[in-house]
Scaffold this motif. Structure first.
Motif, PDB file in Angstrom:
ATOM      1  N   LEU A 212       0.823  -1.206   0.000  1.00 19.60           N
ATOM      2  CA  LEU A 212       0.000   0.000   0.000  1.00 19.60           C
ATOM      3  C   LEU A 212       0.862   1.263   0.000  1.00 19.60           C
ATOM      4  O   LEU A 212       0.530   2.251  -0.662  1.00 19.60           O
ATOM      5  CB  LEU A 212      -0.940  -0.016   1.209  1.00 19.60           C
ATOM      6  N   GLU A 213       1.969   1.225   0.735  1.00 19.21           N
ATOM      7  CA  GLU A 213       2.869   2.379   0.759  1.00 19.21           C
ATOM      8  C   GLU A 213       3.456   2.632  -0.628  1.00 19.21           C
ATOM      9  O   GLU A 213       3.511   3.777  -1.096  1.00 19.21           O
ATOM     10  CB  GLU A 213       3.990   2.137   1.761  1.00 19.21           C
ATOM     11  N   GLN A 214       3.887   1.566  -1.317  1.00 17.19           N
ATOM     12  CA  GLN A 214       4.446   1.719  -2.662  1.00 17.19           C
ATOM     13  C   GLN A 214       3.380   2.163  -3.662  1.00 17.19           C
ATOM     14  O   GLN A 214       3.664   2.936  -4.583  1.00 17.19           O
ATOM     15  CB  GLN A 214       5.081   0.403  -3.102  1.00 17.19           C
ATOM     16  N   ALA A 215       2.140   1.670  -3.475  1.00 12.45           N
ATOM     17  CA  ALA A 215       1.047   2.083  -4.365  1.00 12.45           C
ATOM     18  C   ALA A 215       0.747   3.569  -4.191  1.00 12.45           C
ATOM     19  O   ALA A 215       0.460   4.270  -5.170  1.00 12.45           O
ATOM     20  CB  ALA A 215      -0.200   1.249  -4.080  1.00 12.45           C
ATOM     21  N   ARG A 216       0.826   4.058  -2.956  1.00 17.36           N
ATOM     22  CA  ARG A 216       0.601   5.487  -2.718  1.00 17.36           C
ATOM     23  C   ARG A 216       1.694   6.329  -3.385  1.00 17.36           C
ATOM     24  O   ARG A 216       1.426   7.381  -3.958  1.00 17.36           O
ATOM     25  CB  ARG A 216       0.537   5.774  -1.212  1.00 17.36           C
ATOM     26  N   LYS A 217       2.941   5.847  -3.301  1.00 16.30           N
ATOM     27  CA  LYS A 217       4.051   6.572  -3.931  1.00 16.30           C
ATOM     28  C   LYS A 217       3.905   6.577  -5.456  1.00 16.30           C
ATOM     29  O   LYS A 217       4.166   7.580  -6.108  1.00 16.30           O
ATOM     30  CB  LYS A 217       5.376   5.940  -3.531  1.00 16.30           C
ATOM     31  N   LEU A 218       3.489   5.445  -6.006  1.00 20.95           N
ATOM     32  CA  LEU A 218       3.351   5.322  -7.454  1.00 20.95           C
ATOM     33  C   LEU A 218       2.249   6.221  -7.994  1.00 20.95           C
ATOM     34  O   LEU A 218       2.414   6.892  -9.014  1.00 20.95           O
ATOM     35  CB  LEU A 218       3.066   3.869  -7.828  1.00 20.95           C
ATOM     36  N   THR A 219       1.111   6.224  -7.307  1.00 19.76           N
ATOM     37  CA  THR A 219      -0.070   6.922  -7.827  1.00 19.76           C
ATOM     38  C   THR A 219      -0.215   8.352  -7.332  1.00 19.76           C
ATOM     39  O   THR A 219      -0.914   9.160  -7.960  1.00 19.76           O
ATOM     40  CB  THR A 219      -1.347   6.155  -7.436  1.00 19.76           C
ATOM     41  N   GLY A 220       0.415   8.643  -6.186  1.00 17.47           N
ATOM     42  CA  GLY A 220       0.225   9.961  -5.592  1.00 17.47           C
ATOM     43  C   GLY A 220      -1.130  10.118  -4.947  1.00 17.47           C
ATOM     44  O   GLY A 220      -1.546  11.231  -4.609  1.00 17.47           O
ATOM     45  N   LEU A 221      -1.836   9.000  -4.757  1.00 18.82           N
ATOM     46  CA  LEU A 221      -3.187   9.021  -4.179  1.00 18.82           C
ATOM     47  C   LEU A 221      -3.190   8.405  -2.789  1.00 18.82           C
ATOM     48  O   LEU A 221      -2.269   7.666  -2.413  1.00 18.82           O
ATOM     49  CB  LEU A 221      -4.160   8.260  -5.090  1.00 18.82           C
ATOM     50  N   ASP A 222      -4.239   8.690  -2.034  1.00 16.94           N
ATOM     51  CA  ASP A 222      -4.376   8.165  -0.675  1.00 16.94           C
ATOM     52  C   ASP A 222      -4.984   6.761  -0.711  1.00 16.94           C
ATOM     53  O   ASP A 222      -6.093   6.529  -0.234  1.00 16.94           O
ATOM     54  CB  ASP A 222      -5.234   9.104   0.171  1.00 16.94           C
ATOM     55  N   THR A 225      -6.473   0.658   1.061  1.00 13.79           N
ATOM     56  CA  THR A 225      -6.759  -0.770   1.136  1.00 13.79           C
ATOM     57  C   THR A 225      -6.458  -1.437  -0.208  1.00 13.79           C
ATOM     58  O   THR A 225      -6.306  -0.768  -1.231  1.00 13.79           O
ATOM     59  CB  THR A 225      -8.235  -1.040   1.497  1.00 13.79           C
ATOM     60  N   LEU A 226      -6.416  -2.760  -0.191  1.00 15.05           N
ATOM     61  CA  LEU A 226      -6.222  -3.506  -1.431  1.00 15.05           C
ATOM     62  C   LEU A 226      -7.407  -3.302  -2.374  1.00 15.05           C
ATOM     63  O   LEU A 226      -7.243  -3.330  -3.600  1.00 15.05           O
ATOM     64  CB  LEU A 226      -6.023  -4.989  -1.126  1.00 15.05           C
ATOM     65  N   ASN A 227      -8.587  -3.089  -1.806  1.00 16.47           N
ATOM     66  CA  ASN A 227      -9.754  -2.782  -2.646  1.00 16.47           C
ATOM     67  C   ASN A 227      -9.558  -1.478  -3.413  1.00 16.47           C
ATOM     68  O   ASN A 227     -10.009  -1.340  -4.562  1.00 16.47           O
ATOM     69  CB  ASN A 227     -11.020  -2.680  -1.783  1.00 16.47           C
ATOM     70  N   ASP A 228      -8.863  -0.524  -2.781  1.00 14.94           N
ATOM     71  CA  ASP A 228      -8.569   0.740  -3.457  1.00 14.94           C
ATOM     72  C   ASP A 228      -7.675   0.499  -4.673  1.00 14.94           C
ATOM     73  O   ASP A 228      -7.824   1.163  -5.710  1.00 14.94           O
ATOM     74  CB  ASP A 228      -7.876   1.711  -2.501  1.00 14.94           C
ATOM     75  N   TYR A 232      -8.518   1.396  -8.509  1.00  7.48           N
ATOM     76  CA  TYR A 232      -7.619   2.299  -9.222  1.00  7.48           C
ATOM     77  C   TYR A 232      -7.144   1.690 -10.532  1.00  7.48           C
ATOM     78  O   TYR A 232      -7.138   2.372 -11.568  1.00  7.48           O
ATOM     79  CB  TYR A 232      -6.411   2.641  -8.344  1.00  7.48           C
ATOM     80  N   ILE A 233      -6.736   0.429 -10.504  1.00  6.88           N
ATOM     81  CA  ILE A 233      -6.163  -0.190 -11.699  1.00  6.88           C
ATOM     82  C   ILE A 233      -7.200  -0.332 -12.808  1.00  6.88           C
ATOM     83  O   ILE A 233      -6.874  -0.308 -13.993  1.00  6.88           O
ATOM     84  CB  ILE A 233      -5.526  -1.559 -11.359  1.00  6.88           C
ATOM     85  N   GLU A 234      -8.474  -0.454 -12.426  1.00  6.26           N
ATOM     86  CA  GLU A 234      -9.537  -0.499 -13.435  1.00  6.26           C
ATOM     87  C   GLU A 234      -9.637   0.829 -14.185  1.00  6.26           C
ATOM     88  O   GLU A 234      -9.853   0.859 -15.398  1.00  6.26           O
ATOM     89  CB  GLU A 234     -10.882  -0.827 -12.787  1.00  6.26           C
ATOM     90  N   LYS A 235      -9.460   1.919 -13.430  1.00  3.29           N
ATOM     91  CA  LYS A 235      -9.597   3.243 -14.029  1.00  3.29           C
ATOM     92  C   LYS A 235      -8.299   3.725 -14.680  1.00  3.29           C
ATOM     93  O   LYS A 235      -8.330   4.546 -15.601  1.00  3.29           O
ATOM     94  CB  LYS A 235     -10.035   4.253 -12.960  1.00  3.29           C
ATOM     95  N   GLN A 236      -7.157   3.202 -14.162  1.00  5.66           N
ATOM     96  CA  GLN A 236      -5.859   3.647 -14.669  1.00  5.66           C
ATOM     97  C   GLN A 236      -5.005   2.446 -15.063  1.00  5.66           C
ATOM     98  O   GLN A 236      -4.005   2.127 -14.418  1.00  5.66           O
ATOM     99  CB  GLN A 236      -5.135   4.478 -13.589  1.00  5.66           C
ATOM    100  N   PRO A 237      -5.384   1.744 -16.127  1.00  5.44           N
ATOM    101  CA  PRO A 237      -4.638   0.549 -16.545  1.00  5.44           C
ATOM    102  C   PRO A 237      -3.204   0.833 -16.961  1.00  5.44           C
ATOM    103  O   PRO A 237      -2.407  -0.095 -17.117  1.00  5.44           O
ATOM    104  CB  PRO A 237      -5.469   0.014 -17.716  1.00  5.44           C
ATOM    105  N   ILE A 238      -2.854   2.110 -17.127  1.00  2.00           N
ATOM    106  CA  ILE A 238      -1.494   2.454 -17.507  1.00  2.00           C
ATOM    107  C   ILE A 238      -0.481   1.968 -16.466  1.00  2.00           C
ATOM    108  O   ILE A 238       0.700   1.749 -16.765  1.00  2.00           O
ATOM    109  CB  ILE A 238      -1.351   3.988 -17.715  1.00  2.00           C
ATOM    110  N   HIS A 239      -0.926   1.787 -15.223  1.00  2.00           N
ATOM    111  CA  HIS A 239      -0.047   1.330 -14.148  1.00  2.00           C
ATOM    112  C   HIS A 239      -0.178  -0.176 -13.883  1.00  2.00           C
ATOM    113  O   HIS A 239       0.251  -0.663 -12.852  1.00  2.00           O
ATOM    114  CB  HIS A 239      -0.352   2.105 -12.854  1.00  2.00           C
ATOM    115  N   ASP A 240      -0.755  -0.886 -14.816  1.00  2.00           N
ATOM    116  CA  ASP A 240      -0.957  -2.328 -14.666  1.00  2.00           C
ATOM    117  C   ASP A 240       0.355  -3.060 -14.385  1.00  2.00           C
ATOM    118  O   ASP A 240       0.483  -3.810 -13.414  1.00  2.00           O
ATOM    119  CB  ASP A 240      -1.621  -2.891 -15.921  1.00  2.00           C
TER     120      ASP A 240
END
Length: 349
Positions: A212-222, A225-228, A232-240
């Motif tokens: 989750l910490e790495q996902a926050r750094k990658l996306t810049g979003l808060d 949870t894993l559900n988040d 996110y990946i559904e809306k932003q597949p560029i980070h798949d």
């Protein structure tokens, strides 16, 4: 100073120390466990809040509870909760008028959905001023009593006047809860040894927090949870690819190997039979294994179906690796059920 005598005295004290455990035979999914410990943070919390108990957790399955502590929201094993006194924990349960299965399932499901969410000391402290008000939280964080209260509120049952700000002791005064008596029992020496041994769930919590910490750094979003991450990946597949790499590198996809290596008897009938335990102990163990694996199998299948649907709708690498993971987890729970059923139905006297 005679260090040898001091060491022997310490050993005798350790051997004489009595410990207590929650009686999981009595506990039911949806039960609320209030706890306290001697000294440390627990004492500071109880003094600051004028409370009997310092922590609240939600029992969700035979061998699982969910709670929020300084490391965030994570699951734990009730067989690892040791108490030095039989009044250091109490069990609360919804009164019959509120115990529809759907309510309890919904509350437990909500708690699971919060796994990984960060803990907030400031939000917990605000309970001192806001618990008697209608003040709503503006910060998406958790603390122990908020998690429990929000889980039931999500299911349609308000346990306290303010589900966002409350103390563990507020549940003791709830009009929709009652105390379950004789829910604490003495622990055997083997149970104490198990409770003090390293827990794989602690590693799982650490791995989840890193993801989750790495996902926050990658996306810049808060992302909390894993559900988040799923959303996110559904809306932003560029980070798949990047998200998939985070999971692969973390070891999350192979956490199941720890239990398979440590407890092979769970997955193999011959190894179960070879356990150095009495027939009575094996009967009880098989019963617990069957119940635990059956509960987990339901949740694993739900997750598998959800990821299969998402993969079909959005064919991404991330969803594929999640489908692969949950196919493996489903298989493992089915193997546990088979081993337990083989003993209970055909091999037990």
């Amino acid at each position: 100073m005679d260090f040898k005598k001091l060491a022997k005295k310490s050993i005798r004290h350790f051997e004489m120390q009595s410990y207590f455990l929650l009686d999981t035979k009595i506990l039911r999914p949806g039960d609320i466990v209030l706890t306290k410990q001697v000294g440390g943070i627990s004492k500071k919390i109880r003094v600051a809040t004028g409370s009997t108990y310092s922590h609240a957790i939600l029992f969700v399955a035979t061998d699982s509870y969910i709670h929020s502590d300084r490391t965030g929201v994570h699951s734990g094993n009730p067989q690892r909760l040791l108490f030095t006194n039989n009044d250091h924990a109490t069990i609360l349960r919804l009164k019959p008028i509120s115990t529809a299965a759907s309510v309890l399932e919904s509350a437990c499901s909500y708690a699971r959905s919060q796994i990984g969410k960060q803990y907030s000391v400031p939000e917990a402290v605000k309970s001192k001023w806001y618990r008697s008000s209608d003040k709503e939280a503006k910060v998406d964080r958790q603390f122990c009593s908020r998690l429990v209260a929000q889980a039931f509120s999500h299911a349609g049952v308000d346990l306290v006047s303010n589900t966002d700000y409350c103390y563990p002791d507020d549940f003791l005064r709830s009009r929709v809860l009652f105390t379950v008596k004789a829910s604490i029992r003495s622990a055997t020496r083997n149970e104490v040894s198990f409770a003090k041994s390293p827990s794989p769930l602690e590693k799982q919590a650490q791995v989840t927090n890193r993801i989750l910490e790495q996902a926050r750094k990658l996306t810049g979003l808060d992302i909390q949870t894993l559900n988040d991450i799923d959303a996110y990946i559904e809306k932003q597949p560029i980070h798949d690819d990047a998200i998939s790499k985070i999971f692969r590198d973390s070891g999350y996809l192979e956490l199941w190997k720890t239990d398979l290596a440590k407890n092979p008897w769970r997955y193999n009938t011959d190894q179960f039979l070879a356990l150095n335990e009495s027939i009575e102990a094996k009967n009880e163990l098989a019963r617990r294994e069957f119940e635990s694996a059956s509960n987990l199998l339901r949740s694993r299948k739900e997750m598998l179906f959800a990821y299969q649907f998402r993969l079909k709708e959005t064919p991404l690498l991330y969803f594929q690796i999640m489908v692969n993971l949950y196919e493996k987890l489903v298989d493992l729970e089915q193997r546990r059920i088979t081993v337990a059923r083989n003993f209970l139905q055909t091999l037990a006297p």
